[in-house]
Scaffold this active site. Structure first.
Site, PDB file in Angstrom:
ATOM      1  CB  SER A  20      -0.737  -0.136   1.151  1.00 43.70           C
ATOM      2  OG  SER A  20      -0.210  -0.306   2.253  1.00 43.70           O
ATOM      3  CG  ASN A 107      -4.134  -4.117  13.202  1.00 47.12           C
ATOM      4  OD1 ASN A 107      -3.272  -4.091  12.007  1.00 47.12           O
ATOM      5  ND2 ASN A 107      -4.281  -5.633  14.318  1.00 47.12           N
ATOM      6  CB  THR A 152     -41.396  23.816 -11.082  1.00 48.82           C
ATOM      7  OG1 THR A 152     -42.142  24.376 -12.083  1.00 48.82           O
ATOM      8  CG2 THR A 152     -40.630  24.750  -9.764  1.00 48.82           C
ATOM      9  CB  SER A 274     -15.466  22.125 -30.751  1.00 55.62           C
ATOM     10  OG  SER A 274     -15.474  21.069 -31.699  1.00 55.62           O
ATOM     11  CE  LYS A 280     -20.907  23.358 -28.788  1.00 52.85           C
ATOM     12  NZ  LYS A 280     -20.018  22.081 -29.316  1.00 52.85           N
ATOM     13  CG  ASN A 282     -17.798  23.039 -25.901  1.00 57.10           C
ATOM     14  OD1 ASN A 282     -18.361  23.120 -25.820  1.00 57.10           O
ATOM     15  ND2 ASN A 282     -17.282  21.915 -26.776  1.00 57.10           N
ATOM     16  CD  GLU A 287     -19.546  19.588 -20.386  1.00 54.73           C
ATOM     17  OE1 GLU A 287     -20.045  18.727 -21.592  1.00 54.73           O
ATOM     18  OE2 GLU A 287     -19.031  19.814 -21.463  1.00 54.73           O
ATOM     19  CE1 TYR A 314      -6.416  -2.981   9.334  1.00 51.14           C
ATOM     20  CE2 TYR A 314      -5.601  -5.571   9.038  1.00 51.14           C
ATOM     21  CZ  TYR A 314      -6.053  -4.175   8.877  1.00 51.14           C
ATOM     22  OH  TYR A 314      -5.616  -3.422   7.532  1.00 51.14           O
ATOM     23  CD  GLN A 319      -2.847  -2.486   2.776  1.00 51.54           C
ATOM     24  OE1 GLN A 319      -1.951  -2.680   3.681  1.00 51.54           O
ATOM     25  NE2 GLN A 319      -2.543  -2.798   1.758  1.00 51.54           N
ATOM     26  CE  LYS A 322      -4.338   2.867   4.696  1.00 55.33           C
ATOM     27  NZ  LYS A 322      -5.043   1.709   5.527  1.00 55.33           N
TER      28      LYS A 322
END
Ligand code: ARG
Length: 454
Positions: A20, A107, A152, A274, A280, A282, A287, A314, A319, A322
């Site tokens: 890790s 742990n 609405t 674009s 364009k 954008n 997004e 544990y 692990q 994370k």
């Protein structure tokens, strides 16, 4: 770690599968902080001398500086950040380094590190939320008199101040802030001293360690201490909700910047082009935030799923907490910063907003309210005005310009002057209930947020 118990070395596949350190290295500063506090408690309990403590502390700090400077060589073979630091310490200061892990397990160590790390990250996230609130307040203030249609069902409904719309997000973000604070408050417990699962026969002063590390309390059950990740779940949940808010704001920006709406323009710095269509401009930035909300949800669900079947206490599955946590923290921090920048630079097209907000149809409800004041039951008033609205839609004549005789035929109560109703400012001024969009309310609320944000 393996020397005593195993005869064969670990398979390379397992080494790569189980390591890790490639991602948990970023706990290093908090790991070192926790180790120094633990070492101080070992001195107090008589397991380390003052000199030994001093060499551990100096060694750990030097390692921390090297990691910070990017000069440290992490070894995947040593699995995680905890073993990497400890092994390096021992190779530098000898046997004394091997005493550091007395009365401690990875742990309770990792449970402590993660809480320390998240405490700082929550503070950074809170700053990010405040900054975005500030950006929204800035945009709202600069456009305080601008009206837009409120919607609405994404259908034009009634005119509202743009500031009222933006302030809705400020309220939402304030709840996000509250959820982050709640998480920090519940997380404020030291698990160190829980050992692997059953604490230790070597007793340390847990409260002193807690105090040094800035925790208000110590955990009260060692099994829970090592296996609890509720705080991570709470954070992921708070960030998922925050992401949903940012996504909704992004969607508004996407809509407002379309040719169809035309309510706002993104600055060039916050737009993309674009590769094919030269005309364009954008809103990729908005997004992306909308899209990245998917990750924030995914990380929450991934950790919920990791945790659901774990037997006490544990398990190595933990692990897997994370990367979900790191990714959500990184994503949310970036999304907050980029959204604040985008909103600060957003330019409102007041010609388009004014035109849209002044559509008389948006005040049909005000006309019905007027009939109520003339003692017509609201349902009936709604029906009558509905007929006028249908005629307006059919003929293309604005609601306030329909022929008088037609109006009186449908609704004799509308004798006399009522065209004055069709003024959006008048309408808004009347909407003065707490929380309503009257200009006075909106400016009071703006002032309120300004005092909080300065
Ligand atoms: N890297 C491990 C984790 O994140 C640290 C704890 C390891 N403990 C163990 N018993 N293998 O969970």
């Amino acid at each position: 770690m393996r020397h005593g118990r195993f005869e064969e070395s670990m398979s390379n596949l397992l080494r790569n599968y189980g390591e890790s350190v490639s991602f948990d290295w970023r706990l290093y500063a908090h790991d070192i902080l926790g180790s120094i506090a633990h070492a101080r408690a070992l001195v107090k309990a008589g397991y380390l001398t003052g000199d030994e403590f001093a060499s551990i502390e100096t060694g750990l700090k030097a390692i921390g500086e090297e990691i910070f400077a990017g000069k440290f060589n992490f070894s995947v073979g040593l699995e995680d950040i905890h073993m990497n630091i400890e092994k390096e310490l021992t190779s530098r200061i000898g046997d004394v380094g091997a005493k550091l892990h007395t009365a401690r397990s990875r742990n309770d160590q990792v449970a402590t590190d993660l809480r320390l790390y998240l405490r700082d990250e929550i503070a950074a996230l809170q700053k990010g939320v405040r900054r975005l609130q500030g950006a929204l307040i800035g945009l709202a203030s600069a456009n305080e008199t601008v009206l837009i249609p409120g919607y609405t069902h994404l259908q034009r409904a009634q005119p509202i101040p743009l500031a009222h719309h933006l302030l809705a997000y400020v309220e939402m973000l304030d709840r996000d802030l509250g959820r982050l604070s709640d998480t920090a408050i519940r997380m404020d417990e030291l698990p160190l001293g829980s050992g692997a699962l059953a604490a230790s026969t070597l007793l340390l002063d847990r409260k002193a360690i807690a105090k040094e590390l800035g925790f208000s309390r110590v955990t009260q059950n060692s099994l829970d201490g090592v296996s609890d990740r509720d705080f991570a779940l709470e954070l992921l949940s708070a960030l998922a909700i925050l992401g949903m808010h940012l996504s909704r704001l992004s969607e508004d920006v996407v809509l407002w910047t379309t040719t169809e709406f035309g309510f706002a323009n993104l600055s060039d710095r916050h737009s993309t082009g674009s590769s094919l269509m030269p005309q364009k401009k954008n809103p990729d930035i908005a997004e992306l935030t909308r899209g990245k909300t998917g990750r924030l949800y995914g990380n929450l669900f991934s950790l919920l799923t990791v945790l659901k079947g774990l037997p006490m206490a544990y398990n190595r599955d933990l692990q897997e907490d994370k990367e979900a946590v790191f990714d959500s923290v990184d994503t949310a921090k970036m999304a907050l910063a980029v959204t604040a920048e985008m909103m600060t630079a957003l330019v409102i097209n007041t010609e388009a907003t004014t035109k849209a907000a002044n559509d008389p149809a948006l005040l049909a409800t005000d006309l019905a309210d007027e009939l109520v004041r003339k003692n017509i039951p609201f349902r009936k008033a709604h029906d009558l005005v509905g007929k006028l609205a249908a005629e307006s839609a059919k003929t293309g004549i604005p609601l306030d310009k329909l022929p008088k005789d037609f109006i009186l035929e449908i609704c004799p109560e509308l004798i006399g002057e009522w065209e004055w109703l069709f003024d959006p400012i008048r309408s808004l001024k009347a909407r003065s209930a707490t929380g309503g969009p009257s200009p006075e309310n909106v400016s009071r609320r703006l002032a309120h947020w300004k005092t909080i944000l300065t």
